[in-house]
Design a protein around this motif. Structure first.
Motif, PDB file in Angstrom:
ATOM      1  N   TRP A  31     -32.432  45.169-121.988  1.00  0.00           N
ATOM      2  CA  TRP A  31     -31.766  46.414-121.625  1.00  0.00           C
ATOM      3  C   TRP A  31     -31.427  46.459-120.139  1.00  0.00           C
ATOM      4  O   TRP A  31     -30.339  46.849-119.748  1.00  0.00           O
ATOM      5  CB  TRP A  31     -32.662  47.598-122.014  1.00  0.00           C
ATOM      6  CG  TRP A  31     -31.996  48.923-121.910  1.00  0.00           C
ATOM      7  CD1 TRP A  31     -31.380  49.590-122.922  1.00  0.00           C
ATOM      8  CD2 TRP A  31     -31.858  49.749-120.745  1.00  0.00           C
ATOM      9  NE1 TRP A  31     -30.868  50.780-122.456  1.00  0.00           N
ATOM     10  CE2 TRP A  31     -31.152  50.897-121.113  1.00  0.00           C
ATOM     11  CE3 TRP A  31     -32.257  49.617-119.417  1.00  0.00           C
ATOM     12  CZ2 TRP A  31     -30.839  51.909-120.222  1.00  0.00           C
ATOM     13  CZ3 TRP A  31     -31.943  50.627-118.516  1.00  0.00           C
ATOM     14  CH2 TRP A  31     -31.241  51.767-118.928  1.00  0.00           C
ATOM     15  N   ARG A  32     -32.382  46.078-119.290  1.00  0.00           N
ATOM     16  CA  ARG A  32     -32.188  46.166-117.831  1.00  0.00           C
ATOM     17  C   ARG A  32     -30.967  45.367-117.382  1.00  0.00           C
ATOM     18  O   ARG A  32     -30.105  45.875-116.668  1.00  0.00           O
ATOM     19  CB  ARG A  32     -33.434  45.675-117.094  1.00  0.00           C
ATOM     20  CG  ARG A  32     -33.312  45.712-115.574  1.00  0.00           C
ATOM     21  CD  ARG A  32     -34.531  45.106-114.887  1.00  0.00           C
ATOM     22  NE  ARG A  32     -35.771  45.683-115.341  1.00  0.00           N
ATOM     23  CZ  ARG A  32     -36.433  46.648-114.705  1.00  0.00           C
ATOM     24  NH1 ARG A  32     -35.963  47.124-113.581  1.00  0.00           N
ATOM     25  NH2 ARG A  32     -37.559  47.104-115.192  1.00  0.00           N
ATOM     26  N   LYS A  33     -30.887  44.112-117.789  1.00  0.00           N
ATOM     27  CA  LYS A  33     -29.776  43.256-117.363  1.00  0.00           C
ATOM     28  C   LYS A  33     -28.448  43.784-117.917  1.00  0.00           C
ATOM     29  O   LYS A  33     -27.436  43.782-117.222  1.00  0.00           O
ATOM     30  CB  LYS A  33     -29.997  41.821-117.815  1.00  0.00           C
ATOM     31  CG  LYS A  33     -31.209  41.165-117.195  1.00  0.00           C
ATOM     32  CD  LYS A  33     -30.937  40.683-115.804  1.00  0.00           C
ATOM     33  CE  LYS A  33     -31.956  39.693-115.328  1.00  0.00           C
ATOM     34  NZ  LYS A  33     -33.050  40.219-114.586  1.00  0.00           N
ATOM     35  N   ALA A  34     -28.467  44.249-119.166  1.00  0.00           N
ATOM     36  CA  ALA A  34     -27.253  44.802-119.759  1.00  0.00           C
ATOM     37  C   ALA A  34     -26.789  46.037-118.987  1.00  0.00           C
ATOM     38  O   ALA A  34     -25.599  46.225-118.743  1.00  0.00           O
ATOM     39  CB  ALA A  34     -27.482  45.140-121.226  1.00  0.00           C
ATOM     40  N   ALA A  35     -27.758  46.863-118.574  1.00  0.00           N
ATOM     41  CA  ALA A  35     -27.419  48.078-117.827  1.00  0.00           C
ATOM     42  C   ALA A  35     -26.891  47.759-116.436  1.00  0.00           C
ATOM     43  O   ALA A  35     -26.146  48.557-115.846  1.00  0.00           O
ATOM     44  CB  ALA A  35     -28.638  48.990-117.719  1.00  0.00           C
ATOM     45  N   LEU A  36     -27.255  46.608-115.896  1.00  0.00           N
ATOM     46  CA  LEU A  36     -26.828  46.245-114.542  1.00  0.00           C
ATOM     47  C   LEU A  36     -25.499  45.484-114.502  1.00  0.00           C
ATOM     48  O   LEU A  36     -24.947  45.268-113.420  1.00  0.00           O
ATOM     49  CB  LEU A  36     -27.919  45.421-113.856  1.00  0.00           C
ATOM     50  CG  LEU A  36     -29.200  46.190-113.519  1.00  0.00           C
ATOM     51  CD1 LEU A  36     -30.289  45.243-113.035  1.00  0.00           C
ATOM     52  CD2 LEU A  36     -28.922  47.275-112.491  1.00  0.00           C
ATOM     53  N   SER A 166     -34.941  51.992-112.352  1.00  0.00           N
ATOM     54  CA  SER A 166     -35.954  53.009-112.630  1.00  0.00           C
ATOM     55  C   SER A 166     -35.946  53.396-114.106  1.00  0.00           C
ATOM     56  O   SER A 166     -36.998  53.470-114.750  1.00  0.00           O
ATOM     57  CB  SER A 166     -35.700  54.247-111.761  1.00  0.00           C
ATOM     58  OG  SER A 166     -36.565  55.294-112.122  1.00  0.00           O
ATOM     59  N   LEU A 167     -34.759  53.626-114.648  1.00  0.00           N
ATOM     60  CA  LEU A 167     -34.648  53.969-116.058  1.00  0.00           C
ATOM     61  C   LEU A 167     -35.109  52.819-116.946  1.00  0.00           C
ATOM     62  O   LEU A 167     -35.758  53.036-117.971  1.00  0.00           O
ATOM     63  CB  LEU A 167     -33.212  54.383-116.402  1.00  0.00           C
ATOM     64  CG  LEU A 167     -32.970  54.885-117.818  1.00  0.00           C
ATOM     65  CD1 LEU A 167     -33.854  56.083-118.147  1.00  0.00           C
ATOM     66  CD2 LEU A 167     -31.501  55.266-117.992  1.00  0.00           C
ATOM     67  N   ALA A 168     -34.815  51.586-116.528  1.00  0.00           N
ATOM     68  CA  ALA A 168     -35.257  50.423-117.306  1.00  0.00           C
ATOM     69  C   ALA A 168     -36.774  50.369-117.369  1.00  0.00           C
ATOM     70  O   ALA A 168     -37.341  50.098-118.438  1.00  0.00           O
ATOM     71  CB  ALA A 168     -34.697  49.134-116.701  1.00  0.00           C
ATOM     72  N   ALA A 169     -37.433  50.634-116.255  1.00  0.00           N
ATOM     73  CA  ALA A 169     -38.905  50.634-116.244  1.00  0.00           C
ATOM     74  C   ALA A 169     -39.445  51.708-117.183  1.00  0.00           C
ATOM     75  O   ALA A 169     -40.394  51.459-117.946  1.00  0.00           O
ATOM     76  CB  ALA A 169     -39.418  50.848-114.828  1.00  0.00           C
ATOM     77  N   THR A 175     -40.965  52.062-124.794  1.00  0.00           N
ATOM     78  CA  THR A 175     -40.792  51.241-125.998  1.00  0.00           C
ATOM     79  C   THR A 175     -41.748  50.055-126.001  1.00  0.00           C
ATOM     80  O   THR A 175     -41.588  49.145-126.793  1.00  0.00           O
ATOM     81  CB  THR A 175     -39.343  50.723-126.105  1.00  0.00           C
ATOM     82  OG1 THR A 175     -39.037  49.973-124.923  1.00  0.00           O
ATOM     83  CG2 THR A 175     -38.348  51.860-126.269  1.00  0.00           C
ATOM     84  N   ASP A 176     -42.711  50.066-125.078  1.00  0.00           N
ATOM     85  CA  ASP A 176     -43.696  48.978-124.939  1.00  0.00           C
ATOM     86  C   ASP A 176     -43.032  47.637-124.697  1.00  0.00           C
ATOM     87  O   ASP A 176     -43.528  46.592-125.091  1.00  0.00           O
ATOM     88  CB  ASP A 176     -44.598  48.879-126.164  1.00  0.00           C
ATOM     89  CG  ASP A 176     -45.448  50.115-126.353  1.00  0.00           C
ATOM     90  OD1 ASP A 176     -45.655  50.502-127.496  1.00  0.00           O
ATOM     91  OD2 ASP A 176     -45.903  50.683-125.327  1.00  0.00           O
ATOM     92  N   GLY A 177     -41.813  47.681-124.084  1.00  0.00           N
ATOM     93  CA  GLY A 177     -41.120  46.448-123.747  1.00  0.00           C
ATOM     94  C   GLY A 177     -40.470  45.754-124.921  1.00  0.00           C
ATOM     95  O   GLY A 177     -39.750  44.787-124.744  1.00  0.00           O
ATOM     96  N   SER A 178     -40.677  46.245-126.142  1.00  0.00           N
ATOM     97  CA  SER A 178     -40.156  45.557-127.317  1.00  0.00           C
ATOM     98  C   SER A 178     -38.650  45.664-127.456  1.00  0.00           C
ATOM     99  O   SER A 178     -38.011  44.758-127.948  1.00  0.00           O
ATOM    100  CB  SER A 178     -40.826  46.084-128.590  1.00  0.00           C
ATOM    101  OG  SER A 178     -40.568  47.471-128.730  1.00  0.00           O
ATOM    102  N   ALA A 179     -38.063  46.795-127.011  1.00  0.00           N
ATOM    103  CA  ALA A 179     -36.617  46.963-127.156  1.00  0.00           C
ATOM    104  C   ALA A 179     -35.876  46.634-125.864  1.00  0.00           C
ATOM    105  O   ALA A 179     -34.677  46.722-125.809  1.00  0.00           O
ATOM    106  CB  ALA A 179     -36.296  48.386-127.576  1.00  0.00           C
ATOM    107  N   ALA A 180     -36.588  46.301-124.809  1.00  0.00           N
ATOM    108  CA  ALA A 180     -35.938  46.012-123.536  1.00  0.00           C
ATOM    109  C   ALA A 180     -35.512  44.594-123.526  1.00  0.00           C
ATOM    110  O   ALA A 180     -34.725  44.100-122.877  1.00  0.00           O
ATOM    111  CB  ALA A 180     -36.888  46.310-122.373  1.00  0.00           C
TER     112      ALA A 180
END
Length: 180
Positions: A31-36, A166-169, A175-180
Motif C-alpha cells: 500500500w505504501r509504495k502504491a500510495a507514493l 503516516s497513513l501507511a503506518a 491491518t496488522d501489515g497483512s494488506a499493506a
C-alpha cells in the motif's frame, strides 16, 4: 484540435496500462509504495516542467538539437506530467484512498468519506485555483508566478509524502501489515 485528441488518447492508453499493472504494484510493493507513486510521478515530471520553464536558455541547445524550442519541450513535458499524474491517480491513488477506509468502523468510514469527498476534494481544487489567481494578480503574470508555483508544488509534495507515510503506518497497524 489534433494535440488534444492525441492527449486524450494518450491519457486513456497510459491509464489502461497503469490499471493493468496496478494490482501487481499493490501485491509486490504494498500500500505504501502504491500510495507514493502519484506524488513521485508529479514530483519528477513537475520538476522537469518547472526546470524547462525557469531555465529555458540552458535547455536551448538540447531543444535545438532535437529540432524544437524550450517552450515546445515545456508543452510536451507538461502534457506528459498531466497524462502520468492522471493515470497514476486513477489507477493507484484512488484505490489507495478507498483501501484506507477498509479497517475503519462503519461510522468512521461514513464520516471519513464525507470529509474527503464533500470538503477535501473541492477545497483542494478551489484552494489551488485561489493560490494561482492570487499569485497572478500579485506578481502580474503567470510567467512571473512560475517560480513561486514551483516552490509551492515542492512544499505540497513534501507534505503529501509525509501524510502518505503516516497513513501507511496507521493502515499497516490497523491491518496488522497483512494488506499493506
Amino acid at each position: 484540435s489534433m494535440f488534444m485528441g492525441n492527449f486524450s488518447s494518450a491519457t486513456g492508453s497510459v491509464t489502461l496500462f497503469m490499471m493493468l499493472i496496478g494490482r501487481t504494484i499493490f501485491e509486490k510493493f504494498g500500500w505504501r509504495k502504491a500510495a507514493l507513486v502519484t506524488p513521485a510521478m508529479i514530483g519528477v515530471t513537475g520538476s522537469a516542467f518547472f526546470a524547462l520553464q525557469l531555465f529555458a536558455p540552458a535547455f536551448a541547445p538540447l531543444a535545438a538539437a532535437i529540432g524544437t524550442t524550450p517552450l515546445m519541450l515545456s508543452v510536451l513535458v507538461g502534457a506528459a506530467q498531466n497524462i502520468l499524474s492522471k493515470s497514476s491517480k486513477y489507477s493507484l491513488f484512488d484505490p489507495c484512498k478507498e483501501m484506507a477506509y477498509i479497517p475503519l468502523d462503519q461510522d468512521s468510514k461514513t464520516k471519513g468519506k464525507a470529509a474527503v469527498d464533500v470538503i477535501g476534494n473541492p477545497l483542494g481544487k478551489s484552494g489551488g485555483s485561489m493560490i494561482q489567481q492570487i499569485l497572478i494578480f500579485g506578481v502580474g503574470s503567470l510567467a512571473a508566478a512560475t517560480p513561486y508555483l514551483a516552490v509551492i508544488l515542492g512544499g505540497l509534495l513534501v507534505v503529501w509524502v509525509k501524510a502518505a507515510n503516516s497513513l501507511a503506518a496507521q493502515f499497516e497497524a490497523a491491518t496488522d501489515g497483512s494488506a499493506a
